[in-house]
Enzyme design. Structure first.
Site, PDB file in Angstrom:
ATOM      1  N   ARG A  90       0.812  -1.255   0.004  1.00 26.15           N
ATOM      2  CA  ARG A  90       0.241   0.130  -0.015  1.00 26.15           C
ATOM      3  C   ARG A  90       1.149   1.125  -0.083  1.00 26.15           C
ATOM      4  O   ARG A  90       0.570   2.138  -0.754  1.00 26.15           O
ATOM      5  CB  ARG A  90      -0.995   0.128   1.059  1.00 26.15           C
ATOM      6  CG  ARG A  90      -1.692   1.449   1.521  1.00 26.15           C
ATOM      7  CD  ARG A  90      -2.512   1.461   2.868  1.00 26.15           C
ATOM      8  NE  ARG A  90      -3.331   2.476   2.630  1.00 26.15           N
ATOM      9  CZ  ARG A  90      -4.447   2.875   3.286  1.00 26.15           C
ATOM     10  NH1 ARG A  90      -4.901   1.705   4.117  1.00 26.15           N
ATOM     11  NH2 ARG A  90      -4.898   3.929   3.408  1.00 26.15           N
ATOM     12  N   ASN A 144     -11.069  -3.492  -1.698  1.00 23.93           N
ATOM     13  CA  ASN A 144     -11.039  -2.443  -2.754  1.00 23.93           C
ATOM     14  C   ASN A 144     -10.199  -2.723  -3.975  1.00 23.93           C
ATOM     15  O   ASN A 144      -9.043  -3.683  -3.680  1.00 23.93           O
ATOM     16  CB  ASN A 144     -10.503  -0.968  -2.058  1.00 23.93           C
ATOM     17  CG  ASN A 144     -11.475  -0.466  -1.421  1.00 23.93           C
ATOM     18  OD1 ASN A 144     -12.400  -0.203  -1.680  1.00 23.93           O
ATOM     19  ND2 ASN A 144     -11.267   0.059  -0.045  1.00 23.93           N
ATOM     20  N   TYR A 241     -13.619  11.172  -2.091  1.00 21.88           N
ATOM     21  CA  TYR A 241     -12.818  10.675  -3.030  1.00 21.88           C
ATOM     22  C   TYR A 241     -12.766  11.478  -4.458  1.00 21.88           C
ATOM     23  O   TYR A 241     -12.059  11.439  -5.284  1.00 21.88           O
ATOM     24  CB  TYR A 241     -13.237   9.213  -3.395  1.00 21.88           C
ATOM     25  CG  TYR A 241     -12.838   8.200  -2.628  1.00 21.88           C
ATOM     26  CD1 TYR A 241     -11.374   7.515  -2.346  1.00 21.88           C
ATOM     27  CD2 TYR A 241     -13.575   7.760  -1.495  1.00 21.88           C
ATOM     28  CE1 TYR A 241     -11.119   6.644  -1.361  1.00 21.88           C
ATOM     29  CE2 TYR A 241     -13.386   6.928  -0.428  1.00 21.88           C
ATOM     30  CZ  TYR A 241     -12.185   6.402  -0.514  1.00 21.88           C
ATOM     31  OH  TYR A 241     -11.747   5.745   0.457  1.00 21.88           O
TER      32      TYR A 241
END
Length: 422
Positions: A90, A144, A241
């Site tokens: 990540r 996700n 977002y």
């Protein structure tokens, strides 16, 4: 009802368990099966889950498994919440795009695409194994990028629905401000996963969005990190977002500055996870710790309970989920996956009729990102650097051939351990 959680060793899991315990009358779980290849970690989480159930008087059992097949046998639903590569990769997703002045984010842009490439094949393999062992089970995807993963599952013929906590978060915050029960508020929520707008908040059938904006504009602007003037002009509440689209260059500068200081979201989450795991190891802990709120995923458990209860109990509730378009947005293919209110019952999920057509400002961006998502799935399923370049070229946050090629090369180089074709 038996629910299996793939990725049960996640630090998110106690959030789920707490919701299942509190809402046991809504969702009558008889068994919660936590599945994770990390034996020590899933046992740690399983122990806390049993204590939470006992503390709140939940009669269900909690089992732990390191093998998928053992955990999903007899399951009515399988919830998938996993991160291929963990927090270390990540951190890569959130930093390598910055080298090209593109947003670094784990679900949006090149970083989100990298996550999709790693994740889709793994989730499809899990789903195939679930289909052999528990063909009756619904697959609930919380992994996700939810829209892309859900479409890949549906394209492969699985009984799947995607779930995100963004919509329920907006509903809960509006309800708290208005002093009403959340169930009284229905959202006019349109878009794709992590690309949505709240066009209305209907309290007992009456839209209170204008009142909510008038009273809470500055607070909303602070929460989603967009200018109050923009929100007021649009007359809607964009998902946070949308900041990556509406304020891209500002975000990139902030992220570059954060990295220069040795900070970013991935490192912050990794630190929170370490803190949580230390707390979870305390045999006296029998409640969800306060530190879990720093991890993200607010209202995740409530969203999961609502969806599972409606599927299992044939309730016909209207819930915001990720579902096939099937003509809901006439400007998208039927096979596209969109995030909208849908009617949920034992037969499945069906998009509810739109309250009004999607406005051009939102329609254009939805169509653009949906096209990228279609190409992203092709790259994730079939592989190939050229497919990666094509998908990035289609992304509205990239869109330049030279930039797409450079990002593709960097993405592939940093993910060789996860991409067998690279």
């Amino acid at each position: 009802m038996k629910l299996a959680v793939v990725g049960g060793g996640s630090t998110y899991t106690p959030e789920l368990v707490d919701g299942f315990a509190r809402l046991r009358d809504t969702l009558p779980l008889t068994e919660l099966a936590l599945i994770d290849p990390a034996a020590d970690r899933v046992e740690l989480i399983g122990g806390l889950a049993r204590r939470i159930f006992a503390k709140q008087g939940h009669p269900g059992t909690v089992t732990t498994h390191t093998e998928l097949e053992a955990g999903v046998e007899g399951a009515d639903a399988v919830l998938v919440q996993l991160r291929v590569g963990g927090q270390a990769i990540r951190n890569v997703d959130e930093t390598f795009p910055l080298e090209f002045c593109c947003v670094g984010q784990e679900t949006t842009g090149a970083g989100g695409f990298a996550k999709a490439l790693r994740t889709v094949p793994v989730v499809l393999d899990i789903a195939e194994r679930v289909r052999r062992i528990a063909p009756q089970a619904w697959i609930i995807d919380f992994t996700n990028p939810v829209g892309i993963v859900t479409r890949a599952l549906l394209d492969a013929g699985h009984r799947a629905v995607g779930l995100c906590n963004v919509a329920i978060g907006f509903q809960r915050r509006a309800a708290a401000h208005l002093g009403v029960e959340p169930s009284r508020i229905k959202l006019d929520h349109v878009g794709l996963n992590h690309l949505t707008w709240e066009r209305g908040f209907y309290l007992d059938g009456v839209d209170v969005l204008p009142k909510y904006l008038a009273e809470s504009l500055d607070e909303i602007a602070h929460d989603i990190e967009l200018p109050a003037e923009l929100i007021s002009r649009l007359g809607v509440v964009p998902s946070y977002y949308l900041r990556y689209f509406y304020a891209h260059d500002i975000v990139v500068k902030e992220q570059i500055d954060q990295v220069a200081r040795g900070e970013n979201r991935a490192k912050a989450v990794a630190a929170v996870e370490a803190e949580l795991l230390a707390q979870y190891a305390d045999p006296a802990l029998d409640t969800k710790p306060e530190a879990l709120s720093k991890r993200g995923g607010a209202f995740y458990s409530e969203a999961a309970v609502e969806l599972l209860a409606s599927l299992h109990g044939d309730l016909g509730d209207e819930l915001v989920v990720n579902v096939r378009n099937d003509g809901t947005f006439p400007f998208l293919a039927d096979e596209a996956v969109i995030e909208v209110p849908a009617v949920v019952d034992a037969s499945g999920v069906r998009p509810a009729p739109l309250r009004s057509p999607v406005e051009p400002l939102y329609r254009g961006l939805i169509a653009h990102v949906s096209a990228y998502e279609e190409l992203a799935i092709q790259a994730a399923v079939h592989g190939g650097v050229d497919r990666v370049r094509t998908a990035l070229l289609a992304h509205p946050l990239v869109g330049q051939a030279d930039l797409a090629d450079k990002l593709a090369d960097a993405l592939v180089a940093k993910n060789r351990d996860f991409l067998p074709w690279a």
